[in-house]
Design an enzyme around this catalytic site. Structure first.
Site, PDB file in Angstrom:
ATOM      1  N   HIS A  94       2.941  17.210   6.633  1.00  0.00           N
ATOM      2  CA  HIS A  94       3.401  17.629   5.296  1.00  0.00           C
ATOM      3  C   HIS A  94       2.563  18.785   4.752  1.00  0.00           C
ATOM      4  CE1 HIS A  94       6.119  14.120   4.574  1.00  0.00           C
ATOM      5  NE2 HIS A  94       5.298  13.531   5.405  1.00  0.00           N
ATOM      6  N   ASN A 167      10.174   9.949   1.215  1.00  0.00           N
ATOM      7  CA  ASN A 167      10.842  11.007   1.976  1.00  0.00           C
ATOM      8  C   ASN A 167      12.273  11.165   1.491  1.00  0.00           C
ATOM      9  OD1 ASN A 167       8.729  11.701   3.676  1.00  0.00           O
ATOM     10  ND2 ASN A 167       9.373  10.378   5.357  1.00  0.00           N
ATOM     11  N   HIS A 358      -1.331   8.882  -2.589  1.00  0.00           N
ATOM     12  CA  HIS A 358      -1.727   7.699  -1.818  1.00  0.00           C
ATOM     13  C   HIS A 358      -0.862   6.530  -2.259  1.00  0.00           C
ATOM     14  CE1 HIS A 358      -3.822   4.532   0.020  1.00  0.00           C
ATOM     15  NE2 HIS A 358      -4.832   4.395  -0.804  1.00  0.00           N
ATOM     16  N   TYR A 381      -4.211   7.523   3.797  1.00  0.00           N
ATOM     17  CA  TYR A 381      -4.180   8.622   2.819  1.00  0.00           C
ATOM     18  C   TYR A 381      -5.557   8.952   2.263  1.00  0.00           C
ATOM     19  CZ  TYR A 381       0.800   8.751   3.404  1.00  0.00           C
ATOM     20  OH  TYR A 381       2.040   8.901   3.968  1.00  0.00           O
TER      21      TYR A 381
HETATM   22 FE1  HDE Z   1       2.671  10.024   5.367  1.00  0.00          FE
HETATM   23  N1  HDE Z   1       0.879  10.967   5.517  1.00  0.00           N
HETATM   24  N2  HDE Z   1       2.139   8.793   6.872  1.00  0.00           N
HETATM   25  N3  HDE Z   1       4.517   9.173   5.394  1.00  0.00           N
HETATM   26  N4  HDE Z   1       3.249  11.261   3.951  1.00  0.00           N
HETATM   27  C1  HDE Z   1       0.496  12.027   4.793  1.00  0.00           C
HETATM   28  O1  HDE Z   1      -1.571  12.244   3.722  1.00  0.00           O
HETATM   29  C2  HDE Z   1       0.876   8.620   7.308  1.00  0.00           C
HETATM   30  C3  HDE Z   1       4.961   8.178   6.210  1.00  0.00           C
HETATM   31  C4  HDE Z   1       4.414  11.218   3.244  1.00  0.00           C
HETATM   32  O2  HDE Z   1       2.796  15.887  -0.683  1.00  0.00           O
HETATM   33  C5  HDE Z   1      -0.947  12.367   4.967  1.00  0.00           C
HETATM   34  O3  HDE Z   1      -2.330  13.539   2.053  1.00  0.00           O
HETATM   35  C6  HDE Z   1       0.828   7.547   8.264  1.00  0.00           C
HETATM   36  C7  HDE Z   1       6.204   7.636   5.736  1.00  0.00           C
HETATM   37  C8  HDE Z   1       4.478  12.296   2.304  1.00  0.00           C
HETATM   38  O4  HDE Z   1       0.663  15.517  -0.377  1.00  0.00           O
HETATM   39  C9  HDE Z   1      -1.444  11.270   5.915  1.00  0.00           C
HETATM   40  C10 HDE Z   1       2.121   7.106   8.381  1.00  0.00           C
HETATM   41  C11 HDE Z   1       6.497   8.354   4.621  1.00  0.00           C
HETATM   42  C12 HDE Z   1       3.288  13.009   2.485  1.00  0.00           C
HETATM   43  C13 HDE Z   1      -0.188  10.470   6.163  1.00  0.00           C
HETATM   44  C14 HDE Z   1       2.930   7.888   7.510  1.00  0.00           C
HETATM   45  C15 HDE Z   1       5.449   9.310   4.421  1.00  0.00           C
HETATM   46  C16 HDE Z   1       2.546  12.331   3.511  1.00  0.00           C
HETATM   47  C17 HDE Z   1      -1.247  13.785   5.384  1.00  0.00           C
HETATM   48  C18 HDE Z   1       2.640   6.010   9.292  1.00  0.00           C
HETATM   49  C19 HDE Z   1       7.730   8.224   3.716  1.00  0.00           C
HETATM   50  C20 HDE Z   1       2.859  14.263   1.768  1.00  0.00           C
HETATM   51  C21 HDE Z   1      -1.797  14.470   4.145  1.00  0.00           C
HETATM   52  C22 HDE Z   1       2.055   4.747   9.043  1.00  0.00           C
HETATM   53  C23 HDE Z   1       7.796   6.950   3.033  1.00  0.00           C
HETATM   54  C24 HDE Z   1       2.158  13.954   0.495  1.00  0.00           C
HETATM   55  C25 HDE Z   1      -1.932  13.421   3.171  1.00  0.00           C
HETATM   56  C26 HDE Z   1       1.836  15.219  -0.252  1.00  0.00           C
HETATM   57  C27 HDE Z   1       1.285  12.719   3.949  1.00  0.00           C
HETATM   58  C28 HDE Z   1      -0.199   9.386   6.933  1.00  0.00           C
HETATM   59  C29 HDE Z   1       4.332   7.729   7.423  1.00  0.00           C
HETATM   60  C30 HDE Z   1       5.478  10.247   3.337  1.00  0.00           C
HETATM   61  C31 HDE Z   1      -2.106  11.728   7.192  1.00  0.00           C
HETATM   62  C32 HDE Z   1      -0.403   7.053   8.978  1.00  0.00           C
HETATM   63  C33 HDE Z   1       6.987   6.473   6.345  1.00  0.00           C
HETATM   64  C34 HDE Z   1       5.604  12.611   1.337  1.00  0.00           C
HETATM   65  O5  HDE Z   1      -2.395  10.461   5.310  1.00  0.00           O
END
Ligand code: HDE
Length: 733
Positions: A94, A167, A358, A381
């Site tokens: 993202h 999402n 987060h 997060y």
């Molecule tokens: Fe994320 N995801 N994600 N994700 N995600 C990040 O956090 C992660 C997942 C989502 O505009 C990271 O700050 C794991 C689902 C958004 O700043 C990180 C897993 C959904 C954003 C991370 C998922 C999301 C992130 C990278 C699987 C929809 C952007 C930078 C368990 C419900 C937030 C950050 C923003 C961002 C980890 C799966 C949505 C790495 C481990 C499912 C919208 O922490």
């Protein structure tokens, strides 16, 4: 915040915090009302970081006019040093995103299901900050990648920040957080040559997917037009996981969160998306910014599907499985409030880049389920912010602060802002009166929902997660014919970019589990046959000691044949608000017709731009000057929703001879957009390849009466696209 003044026990007020409140809350606030950290340099001297006024910002300190620069030049060193450190790591996923401020208001109290105050108090206007993003690309990548969009919303509530980090698709690729690094490694550019940027159309992604059948449902979404939205303002949002709501009596329900855009859900065509990526890679960012800037505030309704705890096992799927949605036919979405985005950020880096979402940021009344993807995210997060924002004090960055004071015994660390007073930074204590002290539940203290669990400690996946295909089928069967064709095309495109034939074949075997016709159509495009006996190779997501048979996908049929909410064809089509309409014109244009159509479109909230062979002004039929917004050189049909060619013999003759104008129309037709022309401008349409096809096309309006034309044209623009044009399939541009 710093300096807290004590009033009565348990209640602190902070002068600075009040100022900050305005910063975060202040809708359309002027700079001077913003947080104390906001810098407005109007009328101010240039200074160093220590406040020293600078006299010469053009020349470094040298030994003589033509001599070497001196180490003594602290002004040069400070400036260059700061510059050298201006970049921070981009988000690991993202990375590419755009943000906006706004407000949320709940329609009716939700007290029966949740005690969250911002969902109880209909008078409360809760400030929000939203960040939309793509997933795979780098920070500078195109907005129009075929990808999932992040839809992260922070509510600055009176009980602390609540982040709904969702999402634009309601399900996900994987069922367990432990697979996330694998999924992301597979989709990111390949590690040897860092190719391709912001694209899933390559071997490693489809290699992983073809061995991970739990991704089948999400793949259907990701290959649908949902992955190429027309605008961030025209996307749905989903919390994805099942969460919990808890009321004041401690009664919990399961909940799914939805965002429903009031402009409807619309997409672009894939060919168009690829063109936009070249013509304006900031297309979505610009669109969001311009809409807010012009006062056309984007709006979404927050929806919830509430499921009583007693109904947990009532469904054919597991509520904890993030590859499943709850069909709206089974549990209707109640629209409970509205979010309006009404202010652009002042500074991209300070706000959009530094915001640290987060899903562990919750308030009393909202809690988690045991979805194993959600559980892993609860760790990830904060962990990732520590690296990205450089230490444990990122919560003190203005965009991350709650609008209420923060008191705890956390201290020190990189870039600490707060100057905590007193001797105690531990609890319990007597020296500091044992403050800050814990809050009882009745005082707003967060109490985790006391779910009863009796279990063995195992690495395992529930059998109830093994139905990988029924909702993938449900999604496919719910699509209109053009949407099904787009999914077929998207898969053919993506797999066509895959070099390793066995990966293509495995994907065909996987698609055949979803829909034989789909698999056959993709196989045809790839020049392959659907392989037999490959189904058992499909699931490699199994532990070393497991029997593959125990992990085989179970083929449960959905009891629903289709779900209308899953098709974008069923979205609302009642407005042309913020749609961009191009008017092609040249010297000699009939300005009366032009102005009539322009005024009619603008009256309905549309945005009109006049495009001519050159910038400046054109001289109309009646010798009036018509302002030109863009020249043919800078404009492109893919950046507009519709196109109109007014009359005026000379104007039409010029446009007919102008290859860019003819191309503009051809492309607009190919991308199934509304086209209107004055009868006297028909010669321009005659120069297009589609001139012979317009008679029965509802999206092409020709009339000599500008008022009549405007009316029909507006109706056509509301339809967004005339996908049935694609039936001929092979449309040149
Ligand atoms: Fe994320 N995801 N994600 N994700 N995600 C990040 O956090 C992660 C997942 C989502 O505009 C990271 O700050 C794991 C689902 C958004 O700043 C990180 C897993 C959904 C954003 C991370 C998922 C999301 C992130 C990278 C699987 C929809 C952007 C930078 C368990 C419900 C937030 C950050 C923003 C961002 C980890 C799966 C949505 C790495 C481990 C499912 C919208 O922490």
């Amino acid at each position: 915040m710093t300096s807290q003044k004590k009033t009565e026990k348990g209640k602190d007020t902070t002068g600075d915090t009040k100022k900050l409140d305005k910063g975060v809350q202040g809708v359309n606030a002027k700079t001077e009302n913003l947080a104390p950290h906001t810098a407005d340099s109007t009328g101010e001297f240039l200074t160093t970081n220590t406040g020293l006024k600078i006299n010469d910002d053009q020349n470094s300190l040298k030994a003589g006019e033509r001599g070497p620069t001196l180490l003594e030049d602290f002004i040069l060193r400070e400036k260059i040093t700061h510059f050298d450190h201006e970049r921070i790591p981009e988000r690991v996923v993202h990375a590419r995103g755009s943000g906006a401020h706004g407000v949320f208001r709940v329609y009716e109290s939700l007290a029966p299901v949740t005690k969250a105050l911002f969902l109880n108090d209909t008078g409360a206007e809760t400030p929000v900050f939203v960040r939309f993003s793509t997933v795979a690309g780098s920070k500078g990548s195109t907005d129009l990648a075929r990808d999932v969009r992040g839809f992260a919303v922070r509510f600055y509530t009176q009980e602390g920040n609540f982040d709904l980090v969702g999402n634009n698709m309601p399900v996900f690729f994987i069922q367990d957080a432990i697979k996330f690094p694998d999924l992301i490694h597979a989709v990111k550019p390949e590690p040897d040559n860092e190719i391709p940027q912001a694209a899933s159309a390559h071997d490693t992604f489809w290699d992983f997917i073809s061995l991970t059948p739990e991704s089948a449902h999400m793949i259907m979404w990701a290959m649908s037009d949902r992955a190429i939205p027309r605008s961030l303002r025209m996307m749905e949002g989903f919390g994805v996981h099942t969460f919990r709501l808890v009321n004041a009596e401690g009664v919990a329900s399961f909940v799914k969160f939805h965002w429903k855009p009031l402009l409807g859900v619309h997409s672009v065509a894939w060919d168009e998306a690829q063109n936009i990526s070249g013509k304006d890679p900031d297309f979505h960012r610009r669109d969001l910014w311009d809409a807010i800037d012009s006062g056309a505030f984007p709006e979404w309704e927050l929806g919830i599907q509430v499921i009583p705890e007693a109904d947990e096992f009532k469904f054919e799927f597991d509520l904890l499985d993030p590859t499943k949605l709850v069909p709206e036919e089974l549990v209707p979405v109640q629209r409970i409030g509205k979010m309006t985005l009404n202010r652009n950020p002042d500074n991209f880096f300070a706000e959009t880049e530094q915001v640290a979402f987060h899903l562990g940021h919750v308030v009393p009344g909202i809690d988690f389920s045991n979805d194993p993807l959600l559980q892993g995210r609860l760790f990830s997060y904060t962990d990732t912010q520590l690296l990205r924002l450089g230490g444990p004090n990122f919560q003190e960055i203005p965009i991350n602060r709650p609008i209420i004071p923060v008191h705890n015994n956390q201290r020190d660390g990189h870039m600490r802002q707060t100057i905590n007073k007193g001797k105690t930074s531990y609890t319990p204590n007597t020296i500091g009166g044992n403050d800050p002290h814990q809050a009882k539940a009745a005082e707003g203290g967060f109490v985790s929902y006391p779910e009863r669990i009796s279990a063995s400690k195992v690495r395992a996946r529930s059998k109830s997660f093994f139905d990988h295909y029924s909702q993938a089928k449900l999604f496919f069967n719910s699509q209109s014919d053009p949407e099904k064709n787009h999914i077929t095309d998207a898969l053919s495109f993506e797999l066509g970019k895959v070099k390793t034939v066995v990966i293509r074949e495995r994907m065909l075997a996987l698609l055949a589990q979803i829909d034989k016709g789909l698999a056959a159509a993709v196989a045809y495009a790839l020049g392959l046959h659907i392989p037999e006996n490959m189904a058992e190779q499909l699931n490699q997501n199994i532990p070393a000691d497991a029997d593959p048979a125990d992990y085989a996908s179970t083929q449960v049929e959905s009891s629903l044949a289709k779900s209308d909410a899953l098709s974008m064809a069923n979205t609302i089509k009642d407005s042309i608000k913020t749609r961009k309409v191009a008017i092609l014109a040249a010297d000699g244009v009939d300005e009366k017709a032009l102005n009539t159509v322009k005024a009619a479109i603008e009256a309905e909230g549309g945005v009109v731009e006049v495009i001519a062979p050159r910038l400046g002004f054109i001289t109309s039929l009646n010798n009036e000057q018509v302002h030109v917004d863009e020249s043919m050189l800078g404009a492109a049909s893919v950046l507009f929703d519709a196109v109109y060619v007014p009359g005026g013999g000379n104007s039409a003759a010029t446009l007919k001879a102008e290859a860019d104008a003819v191309h503009f129309l051809n492309e607009a037709f190919k991308h199934c957009k509304a086209i209107a022309a004055d009868e006297s401008a028909l010669q321009v349409l005659d120069a297009t390849y589609f001139s012979k096809k317009i008679e029965n096309d509802e999206g092409v309006i020709v009339s000599s009466d500008a008022r009549q034309l405007a009316k029909q044209f507006i109706q056509a623009i509301k339809q967004h696209r005339f996908w049935e044009r694609e039936k001929g399939r092979k449309i040149p541009a």
